[in-house]
Design a protein around this motif. Sequence first.
Motif: not given
Length: 270
Positions: A34-43, A53-60, A64-71
């Motif tokens: 959907a073009g959002s940036n995502v901070i992924l948290c877990a143990r 990596d899956a988020c980056a692939a889905a975004h590409k 979409v021309q926004a978002g695309g930052k994943f930590a």
Amino acid sequence: MSVFSSARLLGKTVLITGASAGIGAATAILFAKAGSNVILCARRADQLKSVADACAAAHKEAGVQAGGKFAAVTLDVADKQQVATLFDRVPADLREVDVLVNNAGFVLGVDKIGEISDADYEAMFQVNVFGLISVTQLLVPRFKAKNAGHVINLGSVAGREAYVGGGIYCATKHAVRSFTGTLLRELVNTNIRVTEIQPGMVETEFSIVRFRGDTSAASKVYDGLQPLVAEDIAEEIVWAAARPPHVNLAEVYVLPVNQASPTISYRGGK
């Protein structure tokens, strides 16, 4: 309007706990589409990296021309010090969070009250309740400072109705429902939205964890019916986040078509 293309989610930053698998991972990937940036948290650091990596692939793929930052940020929500210092480990350009998804949670066993181990009930409360509260308390002041934001808590059918063998899990999810309701009322004079998603049966790692790795016992939970899957709940979460700013989906109660409550379901064959 599709949740994948909603302009309301473009460039928004979403923080998701329990993002290494199941509903959390599916939600992260859908926000990425959907073009959002995502901070992924877990143990689980390795699995977090795979989801990022899956988020980056889905975004590409979505183009979409926004978002695309994943930590990917390793976080145990039950560790108060880790929660308190969370933003020290988040990249500076992702510290302005717009949506919090409190997804981390689990269940252990089906033991009846009087037979539940101290370790089991303490662990469930530490993650499902205290962890959720800690992360929420970290984010709410930030949301108040800008008079905007969205807290989305993962509740459960177990937070609406108790069942045999679920004494502790049901108690934790009733606590989540009460906490969420209080937060909704306390923030009524702000533009901060508060949502609780209440799923019924969802086939993820949930039952495998409950039965301590016994996949045979876990699969029997869903015998004879088609359960929800992680992507079903992810769609509800992202849909709630994509509503207009003046619209708040306070509760989303979602069940498989053949489930009516924790103890009422039709198992006439998938």
